[in-house]
Design a protein around this motif. Structure first.
Motif, mmCIF file in Angstrom:
data_model
loop_
_atom_site.group_PDB
_atom_site.id
_atom_site.type_symbol
_atom_site.label_atom_id
_atom_site.label_comp_id
_atom_site.label_asym_id
_atom_site.label_seq_id
_atom_site.Cartn_x
_atom_site.Cartn_y
_atom_site.Cartn_z
ATOM 1 N N ASP A 1 0.707 -1.123 0.280
ATOM 2 C CA ASP A 1 0.256 -0.173 0.113
ATOM 3 C C ASP A 1 0.880 1.248 0.014
ATOM 4 O OD1 ASP A 1 -2.074 1.604 0.188
ATOM 5 O OD2 ASP A 1 -2.866 1.254 2.015
ATOM 6 N N SER B 1 -0.638 4.805 0.596
ATOM 7 C CA SER B 1 -0.828 5.382 1.981
ATOM 8 C C SER B 1 0.158 5.680 2.586
ATOM 9 C CB SER B 1 -1.536 4.003 2.801
ATOM 10 O OG SER B 1 -2.779 3.869 2.359
ATOM 11 N N THR B 2 1.646 4.999 2.178
ATOM 12 C CA THR B 2 2.865 5.412 3.046
ATOM 13 C C THR B 2 3.258 6.564 2.313
ATOM 14 O OG1 THR B 2 3.437 2.916 2.809
ATOM 15 C CG2 THR B 2 5.044 4.654 3.126
ATOM 16 N N ARG C 1 1.231 9.079 1.227
ATOM 17 C CA ARG C 1 0.593 10.155 1.680
ATOM 18 C C ARG C 1 0.922 10.521 3.185
ATOM 19 N NH1 ARG C 1 -4.336 7.598 2.861
ATOM 20 N NH2 ARG C 1 -4.514 7.039 0.665
ATOM 21 N N SER C 2 1.211 9.400 3.981
ATOM 22 C CA SER C 2 1.538 9.754 5.494
ATOM 23 C C SER C 2 2.959 10.335 5.685
ATOM 24 C CB SER C 2 1.520 8.442 6.264
ATOM 25 O OG SER C 2 2.335 8.238 6.912
#
Ligand SMILES: Cc1ncc(COP(=O)(O)O)c(C=O)c1O
Length: 413
Positions: free
Chosen positions: A314, A317-318, A320-321
């Protein structure tokens, strides 16, 4: 920094040699004339994960990621192993290998609206080819694009001015991002002769803050294209796989007819792709497409591995974070030093600017000071996060940024 402090001794020696045998010494947007002479690296030597080293041994946390391709970080072991395995069998073939079919199947299953895929080596190959497919399919001439958007080095779109004929662009017309009226004006003016509209999923012009689509913008464009029989081409070369593994249109909630990918498709191996709707298959099969290296199976094997890892881990998501951590931290650090910072674009592909800095002088000095401390911040191009950037890397970067803000504050900028 001054160029006399020896930090770039070998770089400058190389540059002097290059200036004799390579036009401009370093061409394109990596040239020192564009990226602050004496402040940014000139020549790179090696890279690992989210770090790279220039020829003088200076180390940087890499926020450009090869201008986008290194989505999993440099030298990713699984991607490199997949490419090496394939390369043991063949490097450059007369015919496509089975991996091309497997990759086309994989991409078509990832990108829901698509029914077919073709491959090239660079983004420009795919944007230019897509225009031809749109023209072949519609038998029309005009292409609409957004003013200031980058789509590559084709004569129809290069941001350069040299070597062009007026005729190269007589059928290319610009409207403004988020400006439905300017789009409608062109629609009215050229109704019945518009083959395609080519756009990036959000607007990321160099030297300016990125702009996300305003509510309703994409649905307006999509509806107009469907109604008028215009081919909607999404140039997802820069943002592709960073916002949504199924294509950036999913993130923004619309569907194009063609989508172009390149950066991030094979973690640094040379590969680009266009995917399209079934209705465009005949036109796609008619528009000639080939290149000396385009059947090379290693990049396609690298892409299969890259897609699998991005899905399994994913990566979206990484990115984005860590991107959010970086940009929030920079805005906050700027505030502590009395600056109003603007973070624009998605956190995975961010752009940072100072409010009230029209000459970009402050931004250039700030980025130069962070870069000399060891995190490469381009002063006027958006940055890229990779899955190899850890929260510790971001924290280290924020410490460098804190010092850099203090330096430019002392300089009265
Ligand atoms: C949105 C976009 N389109 C097209 C291109 C051209 O890709 P390439 O440089 O691989 O030809 C780029 C490259 O930066 C890009 O960002």
């Amino acid at each position: 920094m001054s160029s006399s402090d020896n930090r770039f001794r070998r770089s400058q020696e190389l540059f002097l040699r290059a200036a004799k045998v390579i036009p401009g010494g370093i061409y394109g947007h990596a040239g020192p004339a564009v990226a602050l002479p004496g402040a940014f690296p000139y020549y790179a030597e090696r890279a690992q994960g989210c770090r790279y080293w220039d020829v003088d041994g200076n180390e940087y946390i890499d926020y450009l990621c090869g201008y986008g391709p290194m989505i999993l970080g440099h030298q990713h072991p699984e991607v490199e192993a997949a490419a090496a395995r394939q390369q043991r069998d063949a490097l450059c073939l007369n015919h496509p290998g089975p991996v091309m079919v497997e990759l086309a199947e994989r991409l078509v299953s990832l990108v829901e609206f698509s029914a077919w895929a073709v491959f090239g080596k660079n983004g420009s190959d795919m944007t230019t080819w897509s225009l031809q497919v749109a023209r072949e399919h519609t038998k029309r001439r005009k292409i609409l694009k957004v003013a200031g958007a980058y789509h590559g080095i084709g004569a129809w779109c290069t941001p350069g001015h040299a070597g062009l004929l007026e005729e190269d662009r007589i059928h290319i017309h610009d409207f403004n991002w988020n400006d439905i009226e300017s789009f409608e004006r062109l629609l009215k003016q050229f109704r019945g002769d518009i083959a395609g509209v080519i756009m990036t999923p959000f607007h990321h012009p160099a030297f300016h803050a990125s702009q996300m689509p305003s509510p309703g913008f994409w649905s307006h464009i999509e509806t107009a294209c469907r109604r008028e029989g215009i081919v909607l081409i999404l140039d997802d070369i820069r943002a592709g796989f960073r916002l949504d593994l199924g294509g950036s249109h999913k993130f923004f909630g619309f569907e194009p007819d063609l989508i172009c990918f390149c950066k991030a498709i094979a973690n640094g191996h040379a590969l680009s792709a266009t995917l399209g709707r079934k209705e465009l298959r005949i036109a796609a099969s008619k528009v000639f497409l080939t290149g000396s290296y385009w059947n090379g199976p290693a990049a396609m094997a690298a892409s299969m591995a890259c897609l699998e890892i991005m899905e399994k881990e994913d990566t979206v998501s990484t990115l984005r974070s860590t991107g959010t951590m970086l940009m929030d931290g920079l805005v906050e650090a700027g505030r502590r030093h009395g600056y109003t910072m603007m973070a624009s674009g998605p956190p995975a592909v961010p752009f940072l600017s100072f409010a009230d800095d029209p000459s970009l002088r402050r931004q250039q000095r700030f980025c130069a000071e962070v870069t000399r401390r060891g995190a490469l911040f381009h002063p006027h191009h958006n940055w890229f996060l990779s899955a190899a950037h850890t929260p510790q890397d971001i924290a280290a970067t924020l410490r460098m940024a804190d010092e850099a803000f203090a330096v430019i504050r002392d300089e009265g900028l």
